[in-house]
Design a protein around this motif. Structure first.
Motif, PDB file in Angstrom:
ATOM      1  N   THR A   1       0.797  -1.126  -0.111  1.00  0.00           N
ATOM      2  CA  THR A   1      -0.040  -0.023  -0.037  1.00  0.00           C
ATOM      3  C   THR A   1       0.954   1.192  -0.018  1.00  0.00           C
ATOM      4  O   THR A   1       2.041   1.070   0.404  1.00  0.00           O
ATOM      5  N   GLU A   2       0.260   2.401  -0.531  1.00  0.00           N
ATOM      6  CA  GLU A   2       1.101   3.442  -0.396  1.00  0.00           C
ATOM      7  C   GLU A   2       0.909   4.159   0.839  1.00  0.00           C
ATOM      8  O   GLU A   2      -0.210   4.209   1.749  1.00  0.00           O
ATOM      9  N   LEU A   3       2.105   4.512   1.385  1.00  0.00           N
ATOM     10  CA  LEU A   3       2.529   5.213   2.812  1.00  0.00           C
ATOM     11  C   LEU A   3       2.519   6.686   2.811  1.00  0.00           C
ATOM     12  O   LEU A   3       2.976   7.441   1.888  1.00  0.00           O
ATOM     13  N   GLU A   4       1.949   7.201   3.751  1.00  0.00           N
ATOM     14  CA  GLU A   4       2.131   8.513   4.188  1.00  0.00           C
ATOM     15  C   GLU A   4       3.764   9.024   4.356  1.00  0.00           C
ATOM     16  O   GLU A   4       4.491   8.139   4.814  1.00  0.00           O
ATOM     17  N   PRO A   5       4.119  10.279   4.209  1.00  0.00           N
ATOM     18  CA  PRO A   5       5.563  10.581   4.224  1.00  0.00           C
ATOM     19  C   PRO A   5       6.015  10.363   5.622  1.00  0.00           C
ATOM     20  O   PRO A   5       7.258   9.892   5.789  1.00  0.00           O
ATOM     21  N   GLU A   6       5.456  10.517   6.595  1.00  0.00           N
ATOM     22  CA  GLU A   6       5.870  10.331   8.249  1.00  0.00           C
ATOM     23  C   GLU A   6       6.058   9.008   8.412  1.00  0.00           C
ATOM     24  O   GLU A   6       7.047   8.271   9.147  1.00  0.00           O
ATOM     25  N   LEU A   7       5.192   8.191   7.682  1.00  0.00           N
ATOM     26  CA  LEU A   7       5.552   6.396   8.058  1.00  0.00           C
ATOM     27  C   LEU A   7       6.582   5.936   7.493  1.00  0.00           C
ATOM     28  O   LEU A   7       7.416   5.146   7.862  1.00  0.00           O
ATOM     29  N   LYS A   8       6.646   6.622   6.134  1.00  0.00           N
ATOM     30  CA  LYS A   8       7.985   6.178   5.198  1.00  0.00           C
ATOM     31  C   LYS A   8       9.154   6.719   5.906  1.00  0.00           C
ATOM     32  O   LYS A   8      10.099   6.032   5.762  1.00  0.00           O
ATOM     33  N   GLU A   9       9.175   7.751   6.393  1.00  0.00           N
ATOM     34  CA  GLU A   9      10.481   8.360   7.175  1.00  0.00           C
ATOM     35  C   GLU A   9      10.844   7.248   8.285  1.00  0.00           C
ATOM     36  O   GLU A   9      11.959   7.121   8.553  1.00  0.00           O
ATOM     37  N   LEU A  10       9.668   6.826   8.989  1.00  0.00           N
ATOM     38  CA  LEU A  10      10.044   6.043  10.325  1.00  0.00           C
ATOM     39  C   LEU A  10      10.681   4.735   9.895  1.00  0.00           C
ATOM     40  O   LEU A  10      11.474   4.233  10.377  1.00  0.00           O
ATOM     41  N   LEU A  11       9.882   3.924   8.636  1.00  0.00           N
ATOM     42  CA  LEU A  11      10.478   2.789   8.207  1.00  0.00           C
ATOM     43  C   LEU A  11      12.021   2.767   7.570  1.00  0.00           C
ATOM     44  O   LEU A  11      12.709   2.042   8.038  1.00  0.00           O
ATOM     45  N   ALA A  12      12.242   4.149   7.080  1.00  0.00           N
ATOM     46  CA  ALA A  12      13.509   4.416   6.372  1.00  0.00           C
ATOM     47  C   ALA A  12      14.484   4.520   7.927  1.00  0.00           C
ATOM     48  O   ALA A  12      15.718   3.663   7.793  1.00  0.00           O
ATOM     49  N   TRP A  13      14.101   5.216   8.800  1.00  0.00           N
ATOM     50  CA  TRP A  13      14.685   5.401  10.016  1.00  0.00           C
ATOM     51  C   TRP A  13      15.038   3.736  10.692  1.00  0.00           C
ATOM     52  O   TRP A  13      16.188   3.641  11.315  1.00  0.00           O
ATOM     53  N   ILE A  14      14.256   3.086  10.867  1.00  0.00           N
ATOM     54  CA  ILE A  14      14.120   1.818  11.392  1.00  0.00           C
ATOM     55  C   ILE A  14      15.352   1.004  10.661  1.00  0.00           C
ATOM     56  O   ILE A  14      16.145   0.448  11.377  1.00  0.00           O
ATOM     57  N   LYS A  15      15.340   0.992   9.498  1.00  0.00           N
ATOM     58  CA  LYS A  15      16.468   0.274   8.555  1.00  0.00           C
ATOM     59  C   LYS A  15      17.635   0.585   8.894  1.00  0.00           C
ATOM     60  O   LYS A  15      18.686   0.024   9.099  1.00  0.00           O
ATOM     61  N   ILE A  16      17.811   1.939   9.054  1.00  0.00           N
ATOM     62  CA  ILE A  16      19.188   2.687   9.397  1.00  0.00           C
ATOM     63  C   ILE A  16      19.619   2.183  10.839  1.00  0.00           C
ATOM     64  O   ILE A  16      20.751   2.052  11.312  1.00  0.00           O
ATOM     65  N   ASN A  17      18.614   2.054  11.656  1.00  0.00           N
ATOM     66  CA  ASN A  17      18.935   1.862  13.035  1.00  0.00           C
ATOM     67  C   ASN A  17      18.442   0.313  13.436  1.00  0.00           C
ATOM     68  O   ASN A  17      18.275   0.016  14.733  1.00  0.00           O
ATOM     69  N   ILE A  18      18.586  -0.207  12.461  1.00  0.00           N
ATOM     70  CA  ILE A  18      18.004  -1.991  12.898  1.00  0.00           C
ATOM     71  C   ILE A  18      18.836  -2.440  13.967  1.00  0.00           C
ATOM     72  O   ILE A  18      18.361  -3.433  14.552  1.00  0.00           O
ATOM     73  N   ASN A  19      20.184  -2.178  13.990  1.00  0.00           N
ATOM     74  CA  ASN A  19      20.959  -2.863  14.932  1.00  0.00           C
ATOM     75  C   ASN A  19      20.938  -2.434  16.455  1.00  0.00           C
ATOM     76  O   ASN A  19      21.505  -2.907  17.490  1.00  0.00           O
ATOM     77  N   GLN A  20      19.960  -1.617  16.511  1.00  0.00           N
ATOM     78  CA  GLN A  20      19.778  -0.689  17.884  1.00  0.00           C
ATOM     79  C   GLN A  20      18.618  -1.616  18.513  1.00  0.00           C
ATOM     80  O   GLN A  20      17.917  -2.307  18.029  1.00  0.00           O
ATOM     81  N   VAL A  21      18.633  -1.217  19.893  1.00  0.00           N
ATOM     82  CA  VAL A  21      17.141  -1.840  20.831  1.00  0.00           C
ATOM     83  C   VAL A  21      16.318  -0.915  20.125  1.00  0.00           C
ATOM     84  O   VAL A  21      16.184   0.395  20.473  1.00  0.00           O
ATOM     85  N   LEU A  22      14.942  -1.335  19.625  1.00  0.00           N
ATOM     86  CA  LEU A  22      13.931  -0.719  18.877  1.00  0.00           C
ATOM     87  C   LEU A  22      12.551  -0.939  19.856  1.00  0.00           C
ATOM     88  O   LEU A  22      12.063  -2.292  19.370  1.00  0.00           O
ATOM     89  N   THR A  23      12.144  -0.463  20.786  1.00  0.00           N
ATOM     90  CA  THR A  23      10.944  -0.492  21.499  1.00  0.00           C
ATOM     91  C   THR A  23       9.783   0.090  20.798  1.00  0.00           C
ATOM     92  O   THR A  23       9.943   1.090  20.018  1.00  0.00           O
ATOM     93  N   LEU A  24       8.339  -0.318  21.260  1.00  0.00           N
ATOM     94  CA  LEU A  24       7.314   0.413  20.881  1.00  0.00           C
ATOM     95  C   LEU A  24       7.434   2.243  21.073  1.00  0.00           C
ATOM     96  O   LEU A  24       7.106   2.711  20.591  1.00  0.00           O
ATOM     97  N   ALA A  25       8.065   2.215  22.545  1.00  0.00           N
ATOM     98  CA  ALA A  25       7.953   3.462  22.671  1.00  0.00           C
ATOM     99  C   ALA A  25       8.874   4.409  22.092  1.00  0.00           C
ATOM    100  O   ALA A  25       8.809   5.624  21.812  1.00  0.00           O
ATOM    101  N   ILE A  26      10.059   3.788  21.871  1.00  0.00           N
ATOM    102  CA  ILE A  26      11.199   4.495  21.033  1.00  0.00           C
ATOM    103  C   ILE A  26      10.632   4.775  19.505  1.00  0.00           C
ATOM    104  O   ILE A  26      10.692   5.868  18.943  1.00  0.00           O
ATOM    105  N   LEU A  27      10.059   3.952  18.994  1.00  0.00           N
ATOM    106  CA  LEU A  27       9.384   4.271  17.606  1.00  0.00           C
ATOM    107  C   LEU A  27       8.098   5.227  17.578  1.00  0.00           C
ATOM    108  O   LEU A  27       8.112   6.129  16.667  1.00  0.00           O
ATOM    109  N   ALA A  28       7.383   5.228  18.713  1.00  0.00           N
ATOM    110  CA  ALA A  28       6.425   6.294  18.807  1.00  0.00           C
ATOM    111  C   ALA A  28       7.026   7.370  18.850  1.00  0.00           C
ATOM    112  O   ALA A  28       6.508   8.641  18.379  1.00  0.00           O
ATOM    113  N   LYS A  29       7.862   7.543  19.890  1.00  0.00           N
ATOM    114  CA  LYS A  29       8.694   8.930  20.099  1.00  0.00           C
ATOM    115  C   LYS A  29       9.286   9.421  18.857  1.00  0.00           C
ATOM    116  O   LYS A  29       9.217  10.742  18.423  1.00  0.00           O
TER     117      LYS A  29
END
Length: 332
Positions: A222-250
């Motif tokens: 599906t097509e994604l909003e820019p804000e969600l695309k940015e988050l997914l891109a950020w996740i890939k860059i930081n995938i080696n870090q501890v990523l919790t729901l709280a960190i993603l929401a922030k």
């Protein structure tokens, strides 16, 4: 193979219709024909009972996917009778697939007459569109899984399996699964021995049952909003870090509950499962594109518990990391 698999016995020829549709893949249409012709010529000892294959289409002129190869076809006719009808792979955005009233009526009539109705890859979308997959177990190409689930909620989709038979409906997974479907039908009408002899002649694996290890776990339909695309891109860059729901929401400047709602609506899964998928997908890529050890890869994608990751990888792909590397890593 389904648990209720039974070999069909008869002395009559097995009549097969391959339905030519807009953007159907000609190589697969001809490939299905070729498999049955090879079976007839080299694998079936009793020549009194063979496959008889026709290509059938509704309109006089059909534009296939990237092909001008002429096909010898016959027209749809309500008086026709076939043992097997196959919808081949279609290379198209499923939103562009339109099923006419004529084809809808014809497919449902053939099913009512007792034909086995089959599909390969995106062909499953056609069967779902005409109502033949309501409350039926089925598979399809992994790339349209979410689309099928959203558009046809009555379909009992099992994306992990290569071939599924349920109530005279037989569906097959990805594009090359026309081979699996053809071998399944050879086994169904003759024997497992004939099917394996044919598979050996073609030099293909007759024992494939799962397509889990082919699925791109990072694919989004599906097509994604820019804000969600940015988050997914950020996740890939930081995938080696501890990523919790709280960190993603922030990171997205929303509440945890809002983030879960956004993921479920736009991606179809919750953030925790998305993280698992993206990490396994990145591990798959590292396994075949690097010489890193499985331990190094595990740490690179943000896991510290190696046994836990091995179990997750096996659950998502059907293979252990080592098995996946051995099968898919190109060796020269």
């Amino acid at each position: 193979m389904n648990q209720g698999f039974q070999i069909l016995t008869s002395t009559a020829p097995i009549s097969v219709a391959i339905i030519n549709l807009p953007n159907a893949l000609v190589s697969s249409i001809l490939g299905i024909q070729d498999v049955f012709h090879i079976a007839n010529t080299f694998c079936i000892a009793d020549k009194s009972r063979l496959f008889s294959v026709q290509i059938v289409q509704e309109k006089e002129s059909i534009v296939n996917f990237q092909s001008n190869v002429p096909l010898k076809t016959t027209s749809l006719d309500l008086k026709q009778n076939f043992d097997v009808i196959i919808i081949p792979p279609i290379i198209s955005d499923v939103r562009d697939i339109k099923v006419s009233k004529t084809l809808n009526t014809w497919l449902n009539l053939m099913y009512a007459k007792g034909s086995y109705i089959c599909s390969v890859c995106v062909g499953t979308y056609v069967l779902a569109s005409v109502g033949l997959l309501d409350n039926i177990k089925a598979t399809t190409h992994w790339s349209i899984e979410q689309n099928i689930l959203d558009t046809f909620p009555l379909v009992l989709l099992d994306i992990d399996r290569i071939v599924i038979e349920d109530k005279n409906i037989i569906t097959a997974g990805g594009i090359s699964a026309y081979l699996d479907l053809s071998l399944y039908l050879i086994r169904k009408y003759f024997s497992i021995l004939v099917a394996y002899e044919c598979a050996n002649f073609l030099v293909v694996d007759a024992g494939r049952t799962s397509q889990k290890h082919y699925k791109n776990l990072a694919s989004l339909s599906t097509e994604l909003e820019p804000e969600l695309k940015e988050l997914l891109a950020w996740i890939k860059i930081n995938i080696n870090q501890v990523l919790t729901l709280a960190i993603l929401a922030k990171q997205m400047h929303v509440s945890e509950r809002t983030l879960m709602r956004i993921f479920k609506k736009k991606i179809g899964i919750l953030p925790t499962k998305y993280l698992q998928n993206i990490r396994v997908q990145m591990a798959k890529e590292l396994l075949i594109n690097s010489q890193k050890s499985i331990e190094q890869i595990t740490f690179n994608i943000g896991y510290e518990d190696i046994p836990s990751f091995r179990r997750l990888f096996k659950k998502k792909t059907g293979l252990s990391p080592g098995e996946y590397r051995n099968i898919f890593m190109v060796k020269f």
